[in-house]
Design a protein around this motif. Sequence first.
Motif, short mmCIF file in Angstrom:
data_model
loop_
_atom_site.label_atom_id
_atom_site.label_comp_id
_atom_site.label_asym_id
_atom_site.label_seq_id
_atom_site.Cartn_x
_atom_site.Cartn_y
_atom_site.Cartn_z
N ARG A 52 0.55 -1.24 -0.29
CA ARG A 52 0.41 0.37 0.21
C ARG A 52 0.86 0.99 0.32
N ASP A 53 2.47 1.15 0.00
CA ASP A 53 3.13 2.08 0.46
C ASP A 53 3.53 2.64 -1.19
N VAL A 54 3.86 4.18 -1.19
CA VAL A 54 4.62 4.69 -2.42
C VAL A 54 6.00 4.53 -1.59
N LEU A 55 6.95 4.87 -2.65
CA LEU A 55 8.51 5.28 -1.61
C LEU A 55 9.19 6.09 -2.87
N TYR A 56 9.75 7.47 -2.53
CA TYR A 56 10.96 8.15 -3.81
C TYR A 56 11.36 8.39 -3.03
N PHE A 57 12.35 7.65 -4.29
CA PHE A 57 14.45 8.15 -4.46
C PHE A 57 15.14 9.47 -4.81
N ALA A 58 15.97 9.46 -4.52
CA ALA A 58 16.99 10.28 -5.79
C ALA A 58 17.23 9.37 -6.60
N LYS A 59 17.96 8.53 -6.30
CA LYS A 59 18.65 7.21 -7.63
C LYS A 59 18.02 5.98 -6.65
N ASN A 60 17.62 5.01 -8.10
CA ASN A 60 17.06 3.50 -8.29
C ASN A 60 18.19 3.17 -7.44
N ASN A 61 17.81 2.08 -6.77
CA ASN A 61 17.68 0.70 -5.65
C ASN A 61 19.35 1.30 -4.88
N GLU A 62 19.83 2.66 -4.36
CA GLU A 62 20.36 3.22 -3.34
C GLU A 62 19.49 4.31 -2.06
N GLY A 63 20.42 4.45 -1.39
CA GLY A 63 19.98 5.71 -0.22
C GLY A 63 18.32 5.29 0.57
N ALA A 65 14.53 7.21 1.98
CA ALA A 65 13.89 7.02 0.44
C ALA A 65 13.59 9.03 1.09
N LEU A 66 13.22 9.74 -0.04
CA LEU A 66 13.20 11.25 0.16
C LEU A 66 11.65 11.55 0.99
N GLY A 67 10.88 10.28 0.42
CA GLY A 67 9.28 10.82 0.91
C GLY A 67 8.37 10.15 0.26
N GLY A 68 7.23 9.97 0.73
CA GLY A 68 6.78 8.58 0.26
C GLY A 68 4.99 9.17 0.21
N PHE A 69 4.00 7.51 0.37
CA PHE A 69 3.17 8.50 0.73
C PHE A 69 2.02 6.56 0.75
N SER A 70 0.46 6.91 1.14
CA SER A 70 0.01 5.29 1.50
C SER A 70 -1.28 6.08 0.13
N VAL A 71 -1.49 4.31 -0.28
CA VAL A 71 -2.59 4.40 -1.54
C VAL A 71 -3.95 4.06 -1.09
N PHE A 72 -4.15 4.46 0.62
CA PHE A 72 -5.79 3.34 0.82
C PHE A 72 -6.34 5.14 0.86
N LEU A 153 7.77 7.69 19.36
CA LEU A 153 6.35 8.16 20.64
C LEU A 153 5.10 7.21 20.60
N PRO A 154 4.51 7.14 21.95
CA PRO A 154 3.45 6.60 21.97
C PRO A 154 2.38 7.07 22.07
N GLY A 155 1.58 5.74 20.91
CA GLY A 155 0.39 6.27 20.45
C GLY A 155 0.51 6.08 18.41
N VAL A 156 1.94 6.60 18.71
CA VAL A 156 1.97 6.70 17.00
C VAL A 156 2.58 5.04 15.48
N ALA A 157 1.08 4.18 14.63
CA ALA A 157 1.38 3.65 14.14
C ALA A 157 1.72 3.99 13.03
N LYS A 158 2.25 4.80 12.44
CA LYS A 158 2.60 5.65 11.33
C LYS A 158 2.75 6.15 11.26
N VAL A 159 4.28 6.67 10.24
CA VAL A 159 4.67 8.08 10.23
C VAL A 159 5.14 8.48 8.60
N VAL A 160 4.75 9.32 7.79
CA VAL A 160 4.70 9.80 6.48
C VAL A 160 5.80 10.74 6.80
N VAL A 161 6.76 10.86 6.42
CA VAL A 161 8.07 11.64 5.89
C VAL A 161 8.23 12.56 4.53
#
Length: 200
Positions: A52-63, A65-72, A153-161
């Motif tokens: 369900r997650d989408v991540l994006y990177f500056a380069k392929n196959n290394e480093g 993730a610069l960010g991401g989001f859910s397709v939910f 932190l308590p109560g945090v299930a998911k973090v999207v940066v």
Amino acid sequence: RNSRDHRLWPMASQYQGKPYSDVLTIDYEGWLIKQGGKRSSWKKRWFVLSGRDVLYFAKNNEGLALGGFSVFNARIVAYTEREFAFGVATSGRTYNVACASKSEMDQWVQAFQTAIAGHSGAPEPSGPDAVLSVLGLASPQCVAVAESVVRALPGVAKVVVDAEASSIQLFGHDGLPSATVPAAVEVLEDAGFIAAAVEA
């Protein structure tokens, strides 16, 4: 870096130097040109669909993730201001991306639609319980440090940066405890970031 930051550094480099294929289940991947969240500029990013997650990177196959989001509860929307482009509309933001050709765009749209259809019934919140504006997400290492301190932190299930939008989305198991958002701001500032709650 001060001693407090130093204790977080091993978590910051969890993907560093490792192919992400070693730590992610890859459903689809490839280059897309992504429009910035706060800026209208377009940059080439390596996108990875993983469940369900989408991540994006500056380069392929290394480093990291610069960010991401859910397709939910996401949906594909038209984007007519650029050739071979479309948008992925989530509860928090629409991510506009462009491809190199019509056939490539059709493949990516199909990949996103498959991910959305496969995970639309998953037990995940339809939107974040809180959104933080965070300055200082200047590198993949900084992104990982910010994510690690908030995730603990308590109560945090998911973090999207989202480094390009300078934001962090917080998802709780069933909402967030009232003290979690101010605590998130505090631990981020202790780690050297400038943070503020913009949505709760």
